[in-house]
Design an enzyme around this catalytic site. Structure first.
Site, PDB file in Angstrom:
ATOM      1  N   ASP A   1     -65.179  -4.924 -33.943  1.00  0.00           N
ATOM      2  CA  ASP A   1     -65.308  -4.817 -32.493  1.00  0.00           C
ATOM      3  C   ASP A   1     -66.721  -4.287 -32.238  1.00  0.00           C
ATOM      4  OD1 ASP A   1     -64.500  -4.458 -29.719  1.00  0.00           O
ATOM      5  OD2 ASP A   1     -64.423  -2.315 -30.172  1.00  0.00           O
TER       6      ASP A   1
ATOM      7  N   ASP B   1     -68.125  -2.501 -28.775  1.00  0.00           N
ATOM      8  CA  ASP B   1     -68.228  -1.279 -27.970  1.00  0.00           C
ATOM      9  C   ASP B   1     -67.401  -0.158 -28.595  1.00  0.00           C
ATOM     10  OD1 ASP B   1     -69.706  -2.556 -25.773  1.00  0.00           O
ATOM     11  OD2 ASP B   1     -67.830  -3.581 -25.311  1.00  0.00           O
TER      12      ASP B   1
ATOM     13  N   GLY C   1     -61.200  -2.431 -24.854  1.00  0.00           N
ATOM     14  CA  GLY C   1     -60.793  -3.662 -25.531  1.00  0.00           C
ATOM     15  C   GLY C   1     -60.263  -4.747 -24.606  1.00  0.00           C
TER      16      GLY C   1
HETATM   17  C1  G6P Z   1     -64.845  -4.612 -24.424  1.00  0.00           C
HETATM   18  C2  G6P Z   1     -64.778  -3.192 -23.915  1.00  0.00           C
HETATM   19  C3  G6P Z   1     -64.108  -3.120 -22.576  1.00  0.00           C
HETATM   20  C4  G6P Z   1     -64.746  -4.115 -21.613  1.00  0.00           C
HETATM   21  C5  G6P Z   1     -64.616  -5.529 -22.170  1.00  0.00           C
HETATM   22  C6  G6P Z   1     -65.237  -6.573 -21.269  1.00  0.00           C
HETATM   23  O1  G6P Z   1     -63.593  -4.974 -24.875  1.00  0.00           O
HETATM   24  O2  G6P Z   1     -64.072  -2.364 -24.818  1.00  0.00           O
HETATM   25  O3  G6P Z   1     -64.233  -1.812 -22.091  1.00  0.00           O
HETATM   26  O4  G6P Z   1     -64.129  -4.063 -20.349  1.00  0.00           O
HETATM   27  O5  G6P Z   1     -65.264  -5.553 -23.434  1.00  0.00           O
HETATM   28  O6  G6P Z   1     -66.626  -6.390 -21.242  1.00  0.00           O
HETATM   29  P1  G6P Z   1     -67.627  -7.135 -20.281  1.00  0.00           P
HETATM   30  O7  G6P Z   1     -68.988  -6.700 -20.793  1.00  0.00           O
HETATM   31  O8  G6P Z   1     -67.405  -8.592 -20.428  1.00  0.00           O
HETATM   32  O9  G6P Z   1     -67.346  -6.651 -18.912  1.00  0.00           O
HETATM   33 MG    MG Z   2     -64.200  -1.146 -28.551  1.00  0.00          MG
END
Ligand code: G6P
Ligand code: MG
Length: 215
Positions: free
Chosen positions: A8, A10, A45
């Site tokens: 993953d 972030d 996530g």
């Molecule tokens: C990851 C992060 C989430 C986030 C998602 C969508 O899964 O953990 O917190 O909302 O990505 O990200 P984006 O950059 O497309 O808004």
């Molecule tokens: Mg994450």
């Protein structure tokens, strides 16, 4: 035998999870919704729109699809501003070294992030060449805990799901990995990620030799 590691982004490779939190908190404040760090765990996530829906649910609010689109775009602009101010040195210590070490041992390395910003973030960190496959939020229909994103990564890597290990900091991500029939290393606290096969505080703590205990 483990043949691929799927990461993953972030909160696993770089601390962009804190930027998602800050941007969502700003939006929640505008909406008059009280949004805590504990609430934020539910957003990790999951897709941008689903994250917004969770915040609206917490506040007991309802908005039209068009209004949601506007709000999600505002949040994303704030997130992108934070990321653009980020330095490549913000990558977690030891992560680049781990990716290189895995590859040198013949292990395939994939990225599977629900974020549509994932390609830009890995470019900014200068690690885009460390991955044999990248699956981001623009390439999936179902968000974690659905296994789609990890199964897609495994397919591109040409490795059977049972021979993959996922590295995840989100509860929804751990569930997605297990739903995919993969092994999972949780990054963070065992209280949150107890369903993972192993939990370690930081990604950089992992060594390729640790894969043996997961086989
Ligand atoms: C990851 C992060 C989430 C986030 C998602 C969508 O899964 O953990 O917190 O909302 O990505 O990200 P984006 O950059 O497309 O808004
Ligand atoms: Mg994450």
């Amino acid at each position: 035998m483990i043949k691929a590691c799927i990461f993953d982004l972030d909160g696993v490779i770089v601390d962009t999870a804190k930027y998602h939190y800050l941007a969502w908190q700003r939006l929640a404040k505008e909406l008059g919704v009280s949004f805590t760090l504990e609430d934020n765990e539910r957003l990790k996530g999951v897709s941008r729109i689903r994250s917004l829906e969770i915040i609206l649910e917490i506040g007991g609010l309802q908005r039209s699809e068009a209004e949601k689109e506007v709000m999600a775009t505002r949040k994303n602009q704030w997130f992108v501003d934070y990321v653009n101010a980020m330095k490549p040195e913000e990558i977690y210590p030891g992560v680049h070294e781990l990716l290189v070490a895995l590859k040198s041992k013949g292990i395939k390395v994939g990225l599977a992030s629900s974020s549509k910003n994932a390609p830009a973030v890995i470019r900014l960190l200068n690690i885009e060449h460390d991955f044999d496959a990248v699956v981001d939020g623009t390439m999936i229909v179902h968000t974690k805990p659905d296994p789609e994103i990890f199964l897609k990564a495994a397919q591109i890597l040409g490795v059977s799901p049972k021979d993959c290990v996922v590295f995840e900091d989100a509860e929804a991500g751990v569930e997605a990995a297990l739903n995919a029939g993969m092994k999972c290393v949780g990054i963070g606290s065992a209280k949150q990620l107890g369903k993972a096969h192993r939990v370690i505080p930081k990604t950089g703590d992992f060594r390729p030799a640790d894969l043996e205990s997961l086989s």
